[in-house]
Scaffold this active site. Structure first.
Site, short mmCIF file in Angstrom:
data_model
loop_
_atom_site.label_atom_id
_atom_site.label_comp_id
_atom_site.label_asym_id
_atom_site.label_seq_id
_atom_site.Cartn_x
_atom_site.Cartn_y
_atom_site.Cartn_z
N ASP A 67 3.28 7.47 -6.40
CA ASP A 67 3.77 6.82 -7.62
C ASP A 67 3.68 7.73 -8.84
O ASP A 67 3.06 8.79 -8.79
CB ASP A 67 3.01 5.50 -7.86
CG ASP A 67 1.49 5.66 -7.71
OD1 ASP A 67 0.99 6.79 -7.68
OD2 ASP A 67 0.80 4.62 -7.65
N ASN A 136 -7.12 -5.35 -7.92
CA ASN A 136 -6.35 -6.54 -7.56
C ASN A 136 -5.66 -6.39 -6.20
O ASN A 136 -4.79 -7.18 -5.85
CB ASN A 136 -5.31 -6.86 -8.64
CG ASN A 136 -4.28 -5.74 -8.82
OD1 ASN A 136 -4.33 -4.73 -8.12
ND2 ASN A 136 -3.37 -5.92 -9.75
N HIS A 138 -3.79 -3.83 -5.22
CA HIS A 138 -2.54 -3.07 -5.18
C HIS A 138 -2.71 -1.77 -4.41
O HIS A 138 -3.80 -1.21 -4.36
CB HIS A 138 -1.93 -2.87 -6.57
CG HIS A 138 -2.58 -1.84 -7.45
ND1 HIS A 138 -2.70 -2.00 -8.81
CD2 HIS A 138 -3.11 -0.61 -7.19
CE1 HIS A 138 -3.28 -0.92 -9.33
NE2 HIS A 138 -3.54 -0.07 -8.37
N GLU A 143 2.05 -4.18 -7.17
CA GLU A 143 1.17 -5.20 -7.72
C GLU A 143 1.30 -6.50 -6.93
O GLU A 143 2.26 -6.68 -6.17
CB GLU A 143 1.55 -5.44 -9.19
CG GLU A 143 1.38 -4.21 -10.09
CD GLU A 143 -0.06 -3.95 -10.50
OE1 GLU A 143 -1.00 -4.25 -9.73
OE2 GLU A 143 -0.26 -3.46 -11.63
C1 GLP Z 1 -3.89 3.50 -9.69
C2 GLP Z 1 -2.98 4.13 -8.63
C3 GLP Z 1 -3.38 3.71 -7.24
C4 GLP Z 1 -4.88 3.84 -7.07
C5 GLP Z 1 -5.58 2.90 -8.02
C6 GLP Z 1 -7.10 2.95 -7.91
O1 GLP Z 1 -3.43 2.32 -10.23
N1 GLP Z 1 -1.60 3.85 -8.82
O2 GLP Z 1 -2.68 4.51 -6.30
O3 GLP Z 1 -5.25 3.55 -5.76
O4 GLP Z 1 -5.22 3.27 -9.33
O5 GLP Z 1 -7.60 4.01 -8.67
P1 GLP Z 1 -9.08 4.50 -8.65
O6 GLP Z 1 -9.21 5.34 -7.41
O7 GLP Z 1 -9.23 5.32 -9.89
O8 GLP Z 1 -9.95 3.32 -8.62
#
Ligand code: GLP
Length: 242
Positions: A67, A136, A138, A143
């Site tokens: 993404d 959440n 995702h 989402e």
């Molecule tokens: C972002 C990314 C996700 C990731 C998530 C969790 O929103 N788009 O791909 O898994 O955050 O991030 P973190 O590893 O910093 O908790």
């Protein structure tokens, strides 16, 4: 889904590293699906170190990222393009044209999503997708409520996600409102998936994932339908599991 519980974030990175390294040694032209966020940083550090030690090479590997934020240029220090260069691409031998990430600055975002899907097909699909998980549930930026048959698309971030990511921006308002993300159907086509979860903030999402009830309320729950998923959690993230 196979579950691997490890002690802490460091052990999680080590476990994920061994997994990626093994696949890369088996198939030097591996197509990697890469993720951003704080969780995979330790994995990337280990991959860089192993490359420097001569243990692995990315010369024939290719990658696509999950993404990217809409509206952040690749040189913005919070863009995922920047993150990937900073943590991985600038330090390994993967050729410049072998890694792709959605272009969040594209004038025609729909066309960019179609290009990205076509690119994944052209690569023959993703061999190994690395995933984190949002609080959440995702995955990528899919989402809650995202249809399971979604392909790469433009998505609007929830307030929960924007708040969770606000720590990286100067002010919470600076967090982009939209992103381009691989869809859930795109992710499910990967031949193998590893999902990493570390820390207390992921406890609830991981607990719900292992209830194995498939619902768009928890986007990651679709992974229970995939034949080859390994979930690696540390003690904190796995604390609510039986
Ligand atoms: C972002 C990314 C996700 C990731 C998530 C969790 O929103 N788009 O791909 O898994 O955050 O991030 P973190 O590893 O910093 O908790």
């Amino acid at each position: 889904m196979e579950l691997l519980k490890v002690r802490d974030a460091d052990a999680l990175s080590a476990q994920a590293f061994e997994h990626v390294k093994a696949r890369l040694l088996e198939k030097p032209d591996l197509v990697l699906g890469l993720a951003t966020g704080s969780t995979p940083i330790g994995l990337y550090q280990r991959l860089v170190q192993a490359y420097r030690n001569g243990e692995i090479s990315f010369a024939r590997a290719r990658s696509v990222n999950l993404d990217e934020y809409v509206g952040l240029p690749p040189n913005h220090d919070q863009s995922y393009a920047y993150f990937m260069r900073y943590h991985l691409f600038d330090h390994i031998d993967m050729p410049e044209d072998a890694h792709d990430i959605p272009n969040g600055m594209a004038r025609d975002l729909e066309a960019e999503c179609a290009r990205y899907e076509a690119q994944i097909k052209r690569l023959g699909g993703v061999d190994l997708q690395i995933l984190g998980i949002g609080t959440n549930g995702h995955i990528g930026f899919n989402e809650p409520g995202t249809p399971f048959d979604s392909r790469t698309h433009v998505t609007t971030l929830t307030e929960e996600t924007r708040q969770a990511n606000a720590r990286f921006f100067n002010t919470p308002e600076d967090v982009p409102k939209q992103a381009i993300t691989m869809g859930l159907a795109t992710i499910m086509e990967s031949r193998e998936i590893i999902l990493l979860a570390s820390g207390k903030s992921k406890q609830e999402a991981i607990r719900r994932l292992f209830q194995k009830e498939v619902s768009t309320d928890l986007p990651a729950s679709i992974l229970t339908q995939h034949p080859r998923v390994t979930v690696i959690v540390d003690e904190e993230a796995g604390a609510l599991l039986p």
